[in-house]
Design a protein around this motif. Sequence first.
Motif, PDB file in Angstrom:
ATOM      1  N   ALA A   1      -1.927  12.419  -9.625  1.00 10.49           N
ATOM      2  CA  ALA A   1      -0.562  12.053 -10.004  1.00 10.49           C
ATOM      3  C   ALA A   1       0.182  13.271 -10.525  1.00 10.49           C
ATOM      4  O   ALA A   1      -0.416  14.284 -10.886  1.00 10.49           O
ATOM      5  CB  ALA A   1      -0.591  10.950 -11.067  1.00 10.49           C
ATOM      6  N   TRP A   2       1.515  13.166 -10.570  1.00 11.76           N
ATOM      7  CA  TRP A   2       2.345  14.262 -11.079  1.00 11.76           C
ATOM      8  C   TRP A   2       2.201  14.360 -12.588  1.00 11.76           C
ATOM      9  O   TRP A   2       2.876  13.676 -13.342  1.00 11.76           O
ATOM     10  CB  TRP A   2       3.808  14.019 -10.726  1.00 11.76           C
ATOM     11  CG  TRP A   2       4.165  14.204  -9.281  1.00 11.76           C
ATOM     12  CD1 TRP A   2       4.446  13.210  -8.381  1.00 11.76           C
ATOM     13  CD2 TRP A   2       4.311  15.435  -8.575  1.00 11.76           C
ATOM     14  NE1 TRP A   2       4.750  13.755  -7.166  1.00 11.76           N
ATOM     15  CE2 TRP A   2       4.672  15.117  -7.246  1.00 11.76           C
ATOM     16  CE3 TRP A   2       4.158  16.778  -8.940  1.00 11.76           C
ATOM     17  CZ2 TRP A   2       4.892  16.094  -6.287  1.00 11.76           C
ATOM     18  CZ3 TRP A   2       4.385  17.743  -7.968  1.00 11.76           C
ATOM     19  CH2 TRP A   2       4.742  17.410  -6.663  1.00 11.76           C
ATOM     20  N   LYS A   3       1.335  15.240 -13.048  1.00 14.46           N
ATOM     21  CA  LYS A   3       1.145  15.440 -14.476  1.00 14.46           C
ATOM     22  C   LYS A   3       1.461  16.863 -14.901  1.00 14.46           C
ATOM     23  O   LYS A   3       1.668  17.130 -16.074  1.00 14.46           O
ATOM     24  CB  LYS A   3      -0.290  15.088 -14.878  1.00 14.46           C
ATOM     25  CG  LYS A   3      -0.617  13.631 -14.596  1.00 14.46           C
ATOM     26  CD  LYS A   3      -1.972  13.241 -15.117  1.00 14.46           C
ATOM     27  CE  LYS A   3      -2.169  11.746 -14.905  1.00 14.46           C
ATOM     28  NZ  LYS A   3      -1.123  10.941 -15.558  1.00 14.46           N
ATOM     29  N   SER A   4       1.485  17.788 -13.945  1.00 18.06           N
ATOM     30  CA  SER A   4       1.738  19.198 -14.233  1.00 18.06           C
ATOM     31  C   SER A   4       2.851  19.707 -13.324  1.00 18.06           C
ATOM     32  O   SER A   4       2.888  19.389 -12.127  1.00 18.06           O
ATOM     33  CB  SER A   4       0.473  20.025 -13.993  1.00 18.06           C
ATOM     34  OG  SER A   4       0.753  21.409 -14.022  1.00 18.06           O
ATOM     35  N   SER A   5       3.754  20.511 -13.878  1.00 16.59           N
ATOM     36  CA  SER A   5       4.821  21.116 -13.088  1.00 16.59           C
ATOM     37  C   SER A   5       4.322  22.287 -12.255  1.00 16.59           C
ATOM     38  O   SER A   5       5.061  22.804 -11.417  1.00 16.59           O
ATOM     39  CB  SER A   5       5.942  21.588 -14.020  1.00 16.59           C
ATOM     40  OG  SER A   5       5.457  22.580 -14.922  1.00 16.59           O
ATOM     41  N   ALA A   6       3.083  22.716 -12.463  1.00 14.87           N
ATOM     42  CA  ALA A   6       2.556  23.896 -11.785  1.00 14.87           C
ATOM     43  C   ALA A   6       1.764  23.565 -10.529  1.00 14.87           C
ATOM     44  O   ALA A   6       1.443  24.469  -9.764  1.00 14.87           O
ATOM     45  CB  ALA A   6       1.671  24.691 -12.744  1.00 14.87           C
ATOM     46  N   TYR A   7       1.426  22.299 -10.327  1.00 15.68           N
ATOM     47  CA  TYR A   7       0.537  21.942  -9.230  1.00 15.68           C
ATOM     48  C   TYR A   7       1.080  20.754  -8.449  1.00 15.68           C
ATOM     49  O   TYR A   7       1.810  19.915  -8.970  1.00 15.68           O
ATOM     50  CB  TYR A   7      -0.863  21.602  -9.775  1.00 15.68           C
ATOM     51  CG  TYR A   7      -1.511  22.748 -10.496  1.00 15.68           C
ATOM     52  CD1 TYR A   7      -2.144  23.764  -9.779  1.00 15.68           C
ATOM     53  CD2 TYR A   7      -1.482  22.833 -11.879  1.00 15.68           C
ATOM     54  CE1 TYR A   7      -2.742  24.824 -10.437  1.00 15.68           C
ATOM     55  CE2 TYR A   7      -2.074  23.888 -12.540  1.00 15.68           C
ATOM     56  CZ  TYR A   7      -2.699  24.884 -11.815  1.00 15.68           C
ATOM     57  OH  TYR A   7      -3.284  25.942 -12.466  1.00 15.68           O
ATOM     58  N   TYR A   8       0.684  20.710  -7.179  1.00 15.44           N
ATOM     59  CA  TYR A   8       1.049  19.622  -6.283  1.00 15.44           C
ATOM     60  C   TYR A   8      -0.095  18.614  -6.242  1.00 15.44           C
ATOM     61  O   TYR A   8      -1.261  19.000  -6.111  1.00 15.44           O
ATOM     62  CB  TYR A   8       1.308  20.194  -4.888  1.00 15.44           C
ATOM     63  CG  TYR A   8       1.581  19.171  -3.826  1.00 15.44           C
ATOM     64  CD1 TYR A   8       2.823  18.558  -3.743  1.00 15.44           C
ATOM     65  CD2 TYR A   8       0.606  18.839  -2.897  1.00 15.44           C
ATOM     66  CE1 TYR A   8       3.079  17.623  -2.757  1.00 15.44           C
ATOM     67  CE2 TYR A   8       0.845  17.909  -1.913  1.00 15.44           C
ATOM     68  CZ  TYR A   8       2.081  17.305  -1.846  1.00 15.44           C
ATOM     69  OH  TYR A   8       2.330  16.375  -0.858  1.00 15.44           O
ATOM     70  N   PRO A   9       0.184  17.327  -6.335  1.00 14.64           N
ATOM     71  CA  PRO A   9      -0.899  16.349  -6.348  1.00 14.64           C
ATOM     72  C   PRO A   9      -1.699  16.353  -5.049  1.00 14.64           C
ATOM     73  O   PRO A   9      -1.136  16.304  -3.950  1.00 14.64           O
ATOM     74  CB  PRO A   9      -0.172  15.011  -6.529  1.00 14.64           C
ATOM     75  CG  PRO A   9       1.132  15.370  -7.143  1.00 14.64           C
ATOM     76  CD  PRO A   9       1.498  16.697  -6.550  1.00 14.64           C
ATOM     77  N   ALA A  10      -2.988  16.415  -5.168  1.00 15.06           N
ATOM     78  CA  ALA A  10      -3.861  16.396  -3.999  1.00 15.06           C
ATOM     79  C   ALA A  10      -5.266  16.012  -4.415  1.00 15.06           C
ATOM     80  O   ALA A  10      -5.692  16.291  -5.538  1.00 15.06           O
ATOM     81  CB  ALA A  10      -3.865  17.757  -3.300  1.00 15.06           C
ATOM     82  N   ILE A  11      -5.965  15.389  -3.486  1.00 18.77           N
ATOM     83  CA  ILE A  11      -7.382  15.086  -3.646  1.00 18.77           C
ATOM     84  C   ILE A  11      -8.105  15.717  -2.474  1.00 18.77           C
ATOM     85  O   ILE A  11      -7.798  15.434  -1.313  1.00 18.77           O
ATOM     86  CB  ILE A  11      -7.639  13.568  -3.678  1.00 18.77           C
ATOM     87  CG1 ILE A  11      -6.947  12.941  -4.901  1.00 18.77           C
ATOM     88  CG2 ILE A  11      -9.140  13.276  -3.708  1.00 18.77           C
ATOM     89  CD1 ILE A  11      -6.956  11.425  -4.884  1.00 18.77           C
ATOM     90  N   GLU A  12      -9.059  16.604  -2.770  1.00 19.99           N
ATOM     91  CA  GLU A  12      -9.853  17.273  -1.742  1.00 19.99           C
ATOM     92  C   GLU A  12     -11.314  16.965  -1.988  1.00 19.99           C
ATOM     93  O   GLU A  12     -11.854  17.268  -3.058  1.00 19.99           O
ATOM     94  CB  GLU A  12      -9.624  18.781  -1.769  1.00 19.99           C
ATOM     95  CG  GLU A  12     -10.437  19.547  -0.742  1.00 19.99           C
ATOM     96  CD  GLU A  12     -10.291  21.057  -0.883  1.00 19.99           C
ATOM     97  OE1 GLU A  12     -11.029  21.770  -0.192  1.00 19.99           O
ATOM     98  OE2 GLU A  12      -9.462  21.507  -1.694  1.00 19.99           O
TER      99      GLU A  12
END
Length: 377
Positions: free
Chosen positions: A286-297
Amino acid sequence: MLHCCFLPAADETTAAREETETIPEDTSDYVYEENEVEISLLGATAQAASDAVNISGSTVTITGEGTYILAGSLDNGSVIVDAGKDEQVRLILNGVSITSGDFAAIYVVSADEVNITLADDTTNTLMNGGSFTAIDESNVDAVIFSKDDITLDGNGTLIIASPAGHGIVGKDDVTVTGGSYEISASQTAIKANDSIEITDGSFNLTAGADGLHAENNDDDTLGAISITGGDFYIDAADDGIHATTTLQIDGGSFEITAAEGLEATCITINGGDFSIAASDDGINAAWKSSAYYPAIEINGGSITVVMGAGDTDGVDSNGDIVINGGTVNVTGNSAFDYDGTGVVNGGTVIVNGQQVATLPNQMMGGGGGMGGPGWRP
């Protein structure tokens, strides 16, 4: 926009992923033999033959660098570390029982770094009596509370009971390299501002909030969790493991019962065995940080997710989901929910007992709730 997970094509290896965190070296063998002090805990007071140990009733204050070996019990007291900002302190718990009625059992006010070592073949118990009363400007609300970096190691057992707060809180980084931990807390079991890094250990965590939680309220580019090994049994009312920025798991065994099993802005799973029973989302980016894009790898491991009934998702991303390897077995009403791209490059994906070659998106747009992958709060 930074991507915390490099999303490789099918023929690319996980070694090409962007490295975002560095695990500090294991300090479990460090001993400051030039200043080794024994502290005897004697119920209502304590004894120590060192000018760096001040004893006032049942409060033991350590003011200098060195190794301090604690044994015995404090019936209603605390051990406080108040050393210089460039000094390292090791506390060896050698069969310790400390109960503090209205404060932390161990409080680190100042040091460069503090190591808490669980001596081999010992059981150590730290408890709060049900309330926290401030003694300074800090909001001390945990049985172990550190304002500086803290590392826990050793091969003994630590039992923590916190009926009115958290189990362990580190205002900077919390690192665990070994030991057995049984933590019961009305709030979060282990919490850090900047990062939690675990390389080994056994964890039995019961929490009224999260099992593991990393979040810096002043900087949303901090708050990462890295796990490379260990055995985890987590029963949490909210999230099993929660990171603001990145959650990377390279190995370990996880049995998690929670509202949400794993949650972060970006989640990378390279290995490990997971059994997740969740009432909301099993794995959630989920969008929790302004520095990262949400993704699951997901690059490896064995992951089993069983969801509760209702508006629940097994694997939910406000951005992308990429599966490159491992086994992902999801049972539930909505197995996958993603607002960006869902790709299977390798591995085995099973949805409600049936193997699939592509990721279903049974509730398209439901996870983000605000549109496509370009949106950010």
